[in-house]
Design a protein around this motif. Structure first.
Motif, PDB file in Angstrom:
ATOM      1  N   SER A   1       6.996  -2.043 -57.221  1.00  7.54           N
ATOM      2  CA  SER A   1       6.300  -1.203 -58.178  1.00  7.54           C
ATOM      3  C   SER A   1       6.882   0.210 -58.169  1.00  7.54           C
ATOM      4  N   ARG A   2       7.169   0.688 -56.968  1.00  5.87           N
ATOM      5  CA  ARG A   2       7.746   2.034 -56.841  1.00  5.87           C
ATOM      6  C   ARG A   2       9.159   2.061 -57.437  1.00  5.87           C
ATOM      7  N   GLN A   3       9.909   0.989 -57.230  1.00  7.21           N
ATOM      8  CA  GLN A   3      11.274   0.929 -57.786  1.00  7.21           C
ATOM      9  C   GLN A   3      11.213   0.994 -59.318  1.00  7.21           C
ATOM     10  N   ILE A   4      10.242   0.266 -59.878  1.00  6.56           N
ATOM     11  CA  ILE A   4      10.126   0.274 -61.344  1.00  6.56           C
ATOM     12  C   ILE A   4       9.686   1.655 -61.826  1.00  6.56           C
ATOM     13  N   ARG A   5       8.804   2.279 -61.066  1.00  9.47           N
ATOM     14  CA  ARG A   5       8.375   3.637 -61.423  1.00  9.47           C
ATOM     15  C   ARG A   5       9.581   4.580 -61.435  1.00  9.47           C
ATOM     16  N   ASP A   6      10.432   4.437 -60.405  1.00 10.79           N
ATOM     17  CA  ASP A   6      11.628   5.293 -60.337  1.00 10.79           C
ATOM     18  C   ASP A   6      12.559   5.016 -61.517  1.00 10.79           C
ATOM     19  N   LEU A   7      12.643   3.731 -61.901  1.00 10.81           N
ATOM     20  CA  LEU A   7      13.496   3.380 -63.046  1.00 10.81           C
ATOM     21  C   LEU A   7      12.973   4.023 -64.329  1.00 10.81           C
ATOM     22  N   ILE A   8      11.656   4.025 -64.480  1.00 12.52           N
ATOM     23  CA  ILE A   8      11.069   4.641 -65.679  1.00 12.52           C
ATOM     24  C   ILE A   8      11.383   6.139 -65.689  1.00 12.52           C
ATOM     25  N   LEU A   9      11.292   6.754 -64.514  1.00 11.41           N
ATOM     26  CA  LEU A   9      11.608   8.183 -64.449  1.00 11.41           C
ATOM     27  C   LEU A   9      13.083   8.430 -64.765  1.00 11.41           C
ATOM     28  N   SER A  10      13.948   7.481 -64.326  1.00 11.66           N
ATOM     29  CA  SER A  10      15.382   7.663 -64.630  1.00 11.66           C
ATOM     30  C   SER A  10      15.647   7.478 -66.128  1.00 11.66           C
ATOM     31  N   LEU A  11      14.849   6.629 -66.777  1.00 15.33           N
ATOM     32  CA  LEU A  11      14.984   6.478 -68.235  1.00 15.33           C
ATOM     33  C   LEU A  11      14.627   7.791 -68.917  1.00 15.33           C
ATOM     34  N   LYS A  12      13.580   8.395 -68.401  1.00 12.87           N
ATOM     35  CA  LYS A  12      13.135   9.675 -68.974  1.00 12.87           C
ATOM     36  C   LYS A  12      14.241  10.725 -68.827  1.00 12.87           C
ATOM     37  N   GLU A  13      14.886  10.724 -67.654  1.00  9.68           N
ATOM     38  CA  GLU A  13      15.984  11.679 -67.424  1.00  9.68           C
ATOM     39  C   GLU A  13      17.129  11.440 -68.403  1.00  9.68           C
ATOM     40  N   ARG A  14      17.326  10.180 -68.789  1.00 15.91           N
ATOM     41  CA  ARG A  14      18.405   9.847 -69.728  1.00 15.91           C
ATOM     42  C   ARG A  14      18.004  10.127 -71.175  1.00 15.91           C
ATOM     43  N   GLY A  15      16.781  10.561 -71.379  1.00 14.43           N
ATOM     44  CA  GLY A  15      16.334  10.906 -72.731  1.00 14.43           C
ATOM     45  C   GLY A  15      15.775   9.736 -73.515  1.00 14.43           C
ATOM     46  N   ILE A  16      15.528   8.617 -72.806  1.00 11.33           N
ATOM     47  CA  ILE A  16      14.972   7.439 -73.489  1.00 11.33           C
ATOM     48  C   ILE A  16      13.453   7.584 -73.590  1.00 11.33           C
ATOM     49  N   THR A  17      12.937   7.336 -74.770  1.00 11.64           N
ATOM     50  CA  THR A  17      11.493   7.381 -74.971  1.00 11.64           C
ATOM     51  C   THR A  17      10.880   6.120 -74.357  1.00 11.64           C
ATOM     52  N   VAL A  18       9.774   6.285 -73.648  1.00  5.09           N
ATOM     53  CA  VAL A  18       9.136   5.126 -73.020  1.00  5.09           C
ATOM     54  C   VAL A  18       7.687   5.024 -73.506  1.00  5.09           C
ATOM     55  N   PHE A  19       7.337   3.818 -73.949  1.00  6.80           N
ATOM     56  CA  PHE A  19       5.957   3.533 -74.355  1.00  6.80           C
ATOM     57  C   PHE A  19       5.492   2.404 -73.461  1.00  6.80           C
ATOM     58  N   LEU A  20       4.560   2.700 -72.560  1.00  7.08           N
ATOM     59  CA  LEU A  20       4.144   1.660 -71.621  1.00  7.08           C
ATOM     60  C   LEU A  20       2.637   1.503 -71.588  1.00  7.08           C
ATOM     61  N   CYS A  21       2.224   0.318 -71.201  1.00  9.25           N
ATOM     62  CA  CYS A  21       0.800   0.165 -70.906  1.00  9.25           C
ATOM     63  C   CYS A  21       0.682  -0.469 -69.535  1.00  9.25           C
ATOM     64  N   SER A  22      -0.312  -0.026 -68.804  1.00 10.51           N
ATOM     65  CA  SER A  22      -0.461  -0.478 -67.419  1.00 10.51           C
ATOM     66  C   SER A  22      -1.912  -0.360 -66.980  1.00 10.51           C
ATOM     67  N   HIS A  23      -2.253  -1.200 -65.989  1.00 13.65           N
ATOM     68  CA  HIS A  23      -3.581  -1.090 -65.388  1.00 13.65           C
ATOM     69  C   HIS A  23      -3.543  -0.135 -64.200  1.00 13.65           C
ATOM     70  N   LEU A  24      -2.312   0.117 -63.708  1.00 12.76           N
ATOM     71  CA  LEU A  24      -2.193   0.953 -62.520  1.00 12.76           C
ATOM     72  C   LEU A  24      -2.230   2.425 -62.941  1.00 12.76           C
ATOM     73  N   LEU A  25      -3.418   2.966 -62.920  1.00 16.75           N
ATOM     74  CA  LEU A  25      -3.622   4.292 -63.490  1.00 16.75           C
ATOM     75  C   LEU A  25      -2.860   5.369 -62.717  1.00 16.75           C
ATOM     76  N   GLU A  26      -2.754   5.154 -61.407  1.00 21.66           N
ATOM     77  CA  GLU A  26      -2.050   6.159 -60.618  1.00 21.66           C
ATOM     78  C   GLU A  26      -0.581   6.239 -61.043  1.00 21.66           C
ATOM     79  N   GLN A  27      -0.024   5.054 -61.320  1.00 19.80           N
ATOM     80  CA  GLN A  27       1.372   5.020 -61.747  1.00 19.80           C
ATOM     81  C   GLN A  27       1.549   5.656 -63.134  1.00 19.80           C
ATOM     82  N   VAL A  28       0.611   5.391 -64.007  1.00 19.51           N
ATOM     83  CA  VAL A  28       0.655   6.008 -65.340  1.00 19.51           C
ATOM     84  C   VAL A  28       0.614   7.523 -65.182  1.00 19.51           C
ATOM     85  N   GLN A  29      -0.254   7.944 -64.274  1.00 18.01           N
ATOM     86  CA  GLN A  29      -0.409   9.377 -64.038  1.00 18.01           C
ATOM     87  C   GLN A  29       0.887  10.001 -63.516  1.00 18.01           C
TER      88      GLN A  29
END
Lengths: 284, 304
Positions: free
Chosen positions: A175-203
């Motif tokens: 889960s943490r690896q995927i979170r890091d990947l999402i952050l790396s997408l953000k760094e690359r300028g990719i827009t991310v639209f996600l839905c999740s039950h894990l509120l802490e991760q969304v936060q």
């Protein structure tokens, strides 16, 4: 600037084939996501999150309203060149290896030859599956499947990644690896639209969130604005002696209208504790 | 990433080829080709079978040729029809269940290309399988044909037959061997499977289970073998315009598989006319295009 996602007054009504009452899964939902933003859509099961995403991908047709991706109607096939999608609990083709999976999806997007090979290698490296590139997906763990799913979503270098429960069923490390990947997408300028039950991760990863409940958008805004408690202020001190804390408490008590609600040691999260005791211990 | 707008139009050959190759690989890795081993055993076993035939001197030894051809083409028919219905019926519901369909349709892939790709993948698998079976059938038939020819020519020589008679005997025996006509029978078998695969594809666009597709597919196959007779009974020559229209509609909705019955005549050594073959090719093309188009009409509106 043209929005990455523009959903306007989306309504989706499912009519059962054998009669019965129609179900309004999404009711007048509007979402606008700017390029480069990470947007989280949260809500309980059956609240309309996945239907909203499917409407944006053209997998379901809106009963009313419109969905646009970088200005293109999401029902048009060409809008999907700019989108990468990771569905909830993806299975993929078990008979393909990791590299073959990426090659298959890449070819569907028009990639060929050396550029496809390079892109496959790059993405396998990005999601940490280089060593598993020639293993069949049937032997992949849940976390590995999510990561190869994320890689296939990014194969054609889309400007928008749509991730439906990207960490569903994945252990905290994955889960943490995927979170890091999402952050790396953000760094690359990719827009991310996600839905999740894990509120802490969304936060942790989202710039803005929308809360959807029974098909309706009930709150939406910047995360900082939504989470800030207007009438409270937080002070965090390091190595503060007890007498200093007493002084602060006395000062607050002396001032009319102000109130010290709580003081004590801030707590870490169970997830952070788990990661510190597992991954960080393995790789000190 | 930019691409030419034409790349997103339906009927892109490269994209269809990618989907077809993938479907082919998927089925191969499901170990469908194991059936070929069963076929090899059956055809080799047919060498030792003797079908009852009249034992006239001019037919001496020809039984084995009929046996090998009948057994091989029978196996080819069963294999191609079962594969056409079951494999095609399996693919779509499996993609929906595994949600792999979402990831494919979320890419710039028109739904028509997806359907054609899946169908072509199954068709390619049937084609490759039939080619392998044909090769084996021919390999078994070639030595038997020359053996039978030698046997009959020796008998003719013993009876003092003229060179002309011997040439005629050779020609007759050759007609029972691995002729181009026989290869055309395999082609007709293949075309019948193409039609059934298109029917199964149409069924699977609105069915949610492989079982339903398989049952209805086999029912249509069964009706297809007898529908020409049924049409003749219900809408005979004197049925008028309404009867002819009803008969025509029935032929379009349910494929008339009696068209493909010329396989039996070929096995008997009868010559297949080019016109008849062209007619079958035309009917096959009509059925395939019609069923694929109907599949697309249903699938294009389907929600996931």
């Amino acid at each position: 600037m043209e929005p990455a996602v523009e959903i306007q007054n989306l309504t989706k009504v499912f009519r059962p084939q054998m009669g019965g009452r129609p179900v309004k899964a999404v009711d007048q939902v509007s979402i606008t996501i700017a390029p480069g933003e990470v947007y989280g859509l949260i809500g309980p099961n059956g609240s309309g999150k996945s239907t909203t995403m499917k409407a944006l991908l053209g997998l379901v047709a809106p009963s009313s309203g419109t969905c646009r991706i970088f200005g293109a109607d999401s029902l048009a096939v060409d809008s999907r060149q700019d989108v990468g999608f990771l569905p909830e609990n993806p299975y993929f083709y078990k008979h393909l290896t990791g590299a073959e999976t990426l090659a298959f999806y890449g070819k569907l997007c028009g990639l060929r030859g050396q550029s496809l090979k390079d892109r496959t290698t790059e993405l396998l490296e990005l999601v940490g599956l280089t060593e598993a590139r020639d293993r069949h997906l049937g032997g992949y763990s849940k976390g590995m499947l999510q990561r190869i799913g994320l890689a296939q979503a990014l194969i054609q270098e889309p400007r928008l990644a749509i991730l439906d429960e990207p960490t569903a069923g994945v252990d905290p490390i994955g889960s943490r690896q995927i979170r890091d990947l999402i952050l790396s997408l953000k760094e690359r300028g990719i827009t991310v639209f996600l839905c999740s039950h894990l509120l802490e991760q969304v936060q942790e990863v989202c710039d803005r969130v929308g809360i959807i409940f029974r098909g309706r958008m009930i709150r939406e805004g910047r995360l900082d604005d939504l989470l800030a408690i207007e009438d409270q202020t937080e002070i965090i001190l390091r190595d503060a002696p007890p007498d200093l804390l007493e002084e602060i408490a006395a000062l607050v008590a002396a001032r009319q209208g102000a109130e010290l609600i709580r003081s004590g040691r801030p707590r870490t999260t169970l997830e952070r504790l788990f990661l510190r005791e597992t991954v960080e211990r393995e790789n000190p | 990433m930019s691409a030419a707008p034409t790349a997103y139009r339906p009927l892109n050959p490269r994209r269809i080829l990618v989907l077809a190759r993938h479907t082919f690989t998927q089925l191969v890795r499901m170990k469908v080709f194991y059936f070929l081993a069963v076929f090899a055993v059956v055809v080799i076993g047919a060498n030792f079978l003797e079908l009852p035939t009249d034992h006239l001197p001019e037919n001496a030894g020809t039984e084995i040729l009929y046996t090998v051809k009948n057994t091989s083409l029978g196996c080819m028919s069963i294999f191609s029809l079962v594969l056409a219905i079951v494999a095609t019926g399996l693919l779509l519901p499996k993609d929906v269940e595994d949600r792999t369909l979402y990831t494919i349709l979320a890419k710039p892939v028109p739904r028509l290309d997806y359907l054609i790709g899946k169908w072509l993948g199954v068709v390619a698998l049937i084609f490759v399988s039939l080619m392998a079976m044909t090769l084996l059938m021919n390999l078994v038939l070639i030595p038997h044909t020359s053996k039978v020819m030698q046997l009959q020519i020796s008998a003719a020589e013993f009876a003092g037959a003229s060179a002309e008679t011997k040439a005629k005997i050779a020609e007759d025996v050759r007609a029972l061997g691995p002729t181009w006509n026989l290869q055309a029978a395999v082609l007709v078998t293949f075309m019948r499977a193409m039609v059934l695969a298109a029917v199964a594809l149409l069924l699977s666009t609105f069915s949610t289970s492989t079982l339903f597709t398989a049952i209805v597919g086999f029912l249509i196959l069964f009706i297809g073998f007898f529908q020409a007779d049924a049409r003749e009974i219900y809408f005979g020559k004197d049925s008028g315009l309404a009867g002819k229209a009803a008969s025509g509609i029935m032929t379009v909705i349910l494929p008339d598989l009696q068209v493909y019955n010329l396989i039996d005549a070929i096995v008997e050594g009868k010559f297949l006319k080019a016109f008849d073959l062209l007619k079958v090719i035309g009917i096959t093309a009509f059925y395939c295009v019609t069923y694929l188009f109907a599949s697309w009409l249903v699938f294009a509106r389907k929600e996931f």
